[in-house]
Design a protein around this motif. Sequence first.
Motif, mmCIF file in Angstrom:
data_model
loop_
_atom_site.group_PDB
_atom_site.id
_atom_site.type_symbol
_atom_site.label_atom_id
_atom_site.label_comp_id
_atom_site.label_asym_id
_atom_site.label_seq_id
_atom_site.Cartn_x
_atom_site.Cartn_y
_atom_site.Cartn_z
ATOM 1 N N PRO A 192 -83.714 -60.862 -73.266
ATOM 2 C CA PRO A 192 -85.015 -61.341 -73.754
ATOM 3 C C PRO A 192 -86.159 -60.374 -73.473
ATOM 4 O O PRO A 192 -87.094 -60.263 -74.269
ATOM 5 N N MET A 193 -86.082 -59.654 -72.355
ATOM 6 C CA MET A 193 -87.146 -58.710 -72.043
ATOM 7 C C MET A 193 -87.099 -57.487 -72.968
ATOM 8 O O MET A 193 -88.137 -56.933 -73.344
ATOM 9 N N PHE A 194 -85.901 -57.081 -73.350
ATOM 10 C CA PHE A 194 -85.768 -55.957 -74.286
ATOM 11 C C PHE A 194 -86.341 -56.336 -75.652
ATOM 12 O O PHE A 194 -87.067 -55.556 -76.284
ATOM 13 N N LEU A 195 -86.026 -57.541 -76.125
ATOM 14 C CA LEU A 195 -86.528 -57.995 -77.422
ATOM 15 C C LEU A 195 -88.047 -58.136 -77.405
ATOM 16 O O LEU A 195 -88.730 -57.785 -78.370
ATOM 17 N N THR A 196 -88.583 -58.626 -76.300
ATOM 18 C CA THR A 196 -90.043 -58.750 -76.178
ATOM 19 C C THR A 196 -90.708 -57.385 -76.196
ATOM 20 O O THR A 196 -91.771 -57.196 -76.817
ATOM 21 N N SER A 197 -90.097 -56.415 -75.542
ATOM 22 C CA SER A 197 -90.655 -55.059 -75.508
ATOM 23 C C SER A 197 -90.712 -54.449 -76.911
ATOM 24 O O SER A 197 -91.704 -53.807 -77.283
ATOM 25 N N ILE A 198 -89.654 -54.643 -77.683
ATOM 26 C CA ILE A 198 -89.631 -54.116 -79.047
ATOM 27 C C ILE A 198 -90.724 -54.758 -79.899
ATOM 28 O O ILE A 198 -91.416 -54.084 -80.676
ATOM 29 N N LEU A 199 -90.899 -56.079 -79.747
ATOM 30 C CA LEU A 199 -91.924 -56.789 -80.514
ATOM 31 C C LEU A 199 -93.318 -56.255 -80.198
ATOM 32 O O LEU A 199 -94.136 -56.048 -81.107
ATOM 33 N N LEU A 200 -93.607 -56.027 -78.922
ATOM 34 C CA LEU A 200 -94.920 -55.505 -78.530
ATOM 35 C C LEU A 200 -95.174 -54.122 -79.130
ATOM 36 O O LEU A 200 -96.273 -53.838 -79.629
ATOM 37 N N GLN A 201 -94.166 -53.254 -79.073
ATOM 38 C CA GLN A 201 -94.333 -51.909 -79.629
ATOM 39 C C GLN A 201 -94.588 -51.943 -81.127
ATOM 40 O O GLN A 201 -95.429 -51.197 -81.645
ATOM 41 N N ALA A 202 -93.863 -52.812 -81.830
ATOM 42 C CA ALA A 202 -94.010 -52.881 -83.280
ATOM 43 C C ALA A 202 -95.387 -53.414 -83.672
ATOM 44 O O ALA A 202 -96.103 -52.800 -84.482
ATOM 45 N N LEU A 203 -95.776 -54.539 -83.104
ATOM 46 C CA LEU A 203 -97.023 -55.184 -83.500
ATOM 47 C C LEU A 203 -98.248 -54.356 -83.127
ATOM 48 O O LEU A 203 -99.122 -54.089 -83.965
ATOM 49 N N PHE A 204 -98.323 -53.953 -81.882
ATOM 50 C CA PHE A 204 -99.527 -53.257 -81.422
ATOM 51 C C PHE A 204 -99.514 -51.783 -81.807
ATOM 52 O O PHE A 204 -100.570 -51.165 -81.913
ATOM 53 N N GLY A 205 -98.329 -51.199 -82.022
ATOM 54 C CA GLY A 205 -98.266 -49.821 -82.500
ATOM 55 C C GLY A 205 -98.833 -49.684 -83.897
ATOM 56 O O GLY A 205 -99.647 -48.805 -84.174
ATOM 57 N N VAL A 206 -98.405 -50.568 -84.792
ATOM 58 C CA VAL A 206 -98.944 -50.558 -86.152
ATOM 59 C C VAL A 206 -100.403 -51.016 -86.146
ATOM 60 O O VAL A 206 -101.249 -50.470 -86.866
ATOM 61 N N GLY A 207 -100.710 -52.007 -85.317
ATOM 62 C CA GLY A 207 -102.087 -52.493 -85.243
ATOM 63 C C GLY A 207 -103.071 -51.419 -84.829
ATOM 64 O O GLY A 207 -104.237 -51.421 -85.259
ATOM 65 N N ALA A 208 -102.633 -50.467 -84.006
ATOM 66 C CA ALA A 208 -103.520 -49.388 -83.553
ATOM 67 C C ALA A 208 -103.989 -48.511 -84.703
ATOM 68 O O ALA A 208 -104.995 -47.810 -84.588
ATOM 69 N N ALA A 209 -103.263 -48.530 -85.827
ATOM 70 C CA ALA A 209 -103.649 -47.707 -86.984
ATOM 71 C C ALA A 209 -104.817 -48.310 -87.754
ATOM 72 O O ALA A 209 -105.378 -47.651 -88.632
ATOM 73 N N PHE A 210 -105.199 -49.548 -87.440
ATOM 74 C CA PHE A 210 -106.245 -50.226 -88.201
ATOM 75 C C PHE A 210 -107.462 -50.590 -87.357
ATOM 76 O O PHE A 210 -108.310 -51.362 -87.794
ATOM 77 N N VAL A 211 -107.550 -50.026 -86.162
ATOM 78 C CA VAL A 211 -108.656 -50.390 -85.270
ATOM 79 C C VAL A 211 -109.968 -49.770 -85.747
ATOM 80 O O VAL A 211 -109.983 -48.663 -86.289
ATOM 81 N N PRO A 212 -111.095 -50.483 -85.535
ATOM 82 C CA PRO A 212 -112.392 -49.953 -85.961
ATOM 83 C C PRO A 212 -113.093 -49.125 -84.889
ATOM 84 O O PRO A 212 -114.028 -48.380 -85.191
ATOM 85 N N HIS A 213 -112.679 -49.267 -83.633
ATOM 86 C CA HIS A 213 -113.346 -48.577 -82.526
ATOM 87 C C HIS A 213 -112.303 -47.944 -81.613
ATOM 88 O O HIS A 213 -111.183 -48.453 -81.477
ATOM 89 N N PHE A 214 -112.692 -46.866 -80.954
ATOM 90 C CA PHE A 214 -111.751 -46.145 -80.102
ATOM 91 C C PHE A 214 -111.357 -46.970 -78.885
ATOM 92 O O PHE A 214 -110.225 -46.882 -78.412
ATOM 93 N N TYR A 215 -112.258 -47.786 -78.377
ATOM 94 C CA TYR A 215 -111.928 -48.603 -77.211
ATOM 95 C C TYR A 215 -110.885 -49.663 -77.568
ATOM 96 O O TYR A 215 -110.041 -50.012 -76.736
ATOM 97 N N VAL A 216 -110.927 -50.173 -78.784
ATOM 98 C CA VAL A 216 -109.889 -51.102 -79.232
ATOM 99 C C VAL A 216 -108.561 -50.362 -79.356
ATOM 100 O O VAL A 216 -107.494 -50.887 -79.002
ATOM 101 N N TYR A 217 -108.620 -49.129 -79.839
ATOM 102 C CA TYR A 217 -107.418 -48.297 -79.932
ATOM 103 C C TYR A 217 -106.782 -48.128 -78.546
ATOM 104 O O TYR A 217 -105.557 -48.269 -78.393
ATOM 105 N N MET A 218 -107.600 -47.857 -77.535
ATOM 106 C CA MET A 218 -107.066 -47.684 -76.180
ATOM 107 C C MET A 218 -106.419 -48.970 -75.674
ATOM 108 O O MET A 218 -105.371 -48.933 -75.016
ATOM 109 N N ALA A 219 -107.030 -50.130 -75.979
ATOM 110 C CA ALA A 219 -106.455 -51.405 -75.543
ATOM 111 C C ALA A 219 -105.094 -51.633 -76.197
ATOM 112 O O ALA A 219 -104.135 -52.066 -75.539
#
Length: 536
Positions: A164-191
């Motif tokens: 379950p921890m491996f699957l959760t890790s993959i989900l986080l990388q996918a969602l927030f990795g792609v999400g980082a491409a659409f951020v409006p501010h650099f501080y949001v990108y860092m988060a």
Amino acid sequence: MAEFGDFISAVGEFGRYQKLLILLLCLPQFLTAFHMIGQVFMVVDVPHHCDTSWIRAVGPNLTEEEQLNLTLPRDADGAYERCSRYSPVGWDLGSILAYGLNATESCRDGWVYPSAQPPSLLTEFDLVCDKKDLTDISQSVYMMGLLLGALIFGPLSDRVGRRPMFLTSILLQALFGVGAAFVPHFYVYMAFKCVVGAGVSGTLIVTLALSTEWVGVSQRPKAVLISHCCSALGQMILAGLSYGIRHWRLLQIAGSAPMFALFFYIWVLPESARWLVTKGRVEEAKQLLQKAASTNKCTIPAGLLEQLKPEIQSKSGSVLDLFRKKHLRKVTLIMSCTWFADSLVYYGLSLNVTGFGLDIYLTQLAFGAVELPARISCIFLLQWFGRKKTQALLLLLSGLICLVITGIPEDQPLATTILAIIGKSTSTAAFSTSYVYTAELFPTVLRQTGVGLCSMSARVSGIMAPLILLLDQYHRAVPMAIFGSVPVVVGLLCFLLPEPRGTELVDNMGVAASQLSNRRSSARDNTGNGEDLEKS
């Protein structure tokens, strides 16, 4: 009662089942390099200067060179200043030409970049002048995510399970990795990058557990290091990907979106049978072992399978147990220092790819290319020389190379880059050795907790590495002197560790203590002194 290693031998130490498992664990490693150092290619420095378009209102016919000559001061080398301009005045053009401008100010209206430059983190968020340090700070924030991931996923995978921890890790990388491409501010990108770092950390430490707990004694280094080789290939892919995709948002998507394709792991990724046994879930463990035997075309003797009893359930350990037990306290402290030194020199060289004076894409390709043989060679080095000697000597060598770099003149970029590549190779091998070594030293009930704690230590130095690079403004040799001295000291400490080569993985804390005692006793009987036995 049979040891769990007997069941692994019965189903096959490294059969088709284990090979398929390692393949599944390898796929996310191709993207690890992108998350680790991909940002280096999104903030490549480009020529820039203050926006001085205010003068166009009084001199609309000025050429670009005339505009810059009137509005920008020059530095000692005669080049236009990048971070200051002459203060705007309410004069007419004739007065400006006659008297000139003297008062200067910072770039209050922004900066001008080459028009042909594709959008990058640097140009889109103006990471220049007083904000240029945000680039290195962002890398430290990502490393902080790795630290949080080690803190969270290490203990949880010991309590909740590896799968379950491996699957959760993959989900986080996918969602927030792609999400980082659409951020409006650099501080949001860092988060977002911080959360991605947590996911990467979880993937790394769970991969280590599943790789070691499903294979036999002789195959452990191979199982762990195959996934590391995929990470090296990922670094080479990163060089080509970043060279071909210069738009930072598209590059971010290209490096993160493939993780969504791994959601089929929900149906195919197995849990660790060894971990299930320590939790008393014996029937589930039996089903997995029988499935592994069937895949490997082996048969587990009925009598042997019946020896897998719920009574072998072990009490869950905590991080405090790593320091309560004397034998674990020594291992924990030294291995934490080892991971700290591994990470410091590894990221110190990796994140400084733009500072060696040659083309960054070729340098990155070389960095990835040398990692592959470095990680493969570890498989043989660990078998020939054991874990302790290999770990100590690789750390010493990588540290000494960094110290040599401090003495190379600044006008010799080729020599510096060659040494950096060699240093990257040895530090990579040292880091890979630490993964195998650590997994073998901690018992199953505390393996992920121990690895997570060591990984936290590595992430602390990972946070520090980009900040240490900022010290080059005082003297260019300071960062490399730090990156070199730490692994030399820690390499010497590694000689105090035990040698687990050739021994079965330990499941319980009490067994770990007795096995360590047995190795010491055996060493005294065979050598006549107090040294640890080098071969089991």
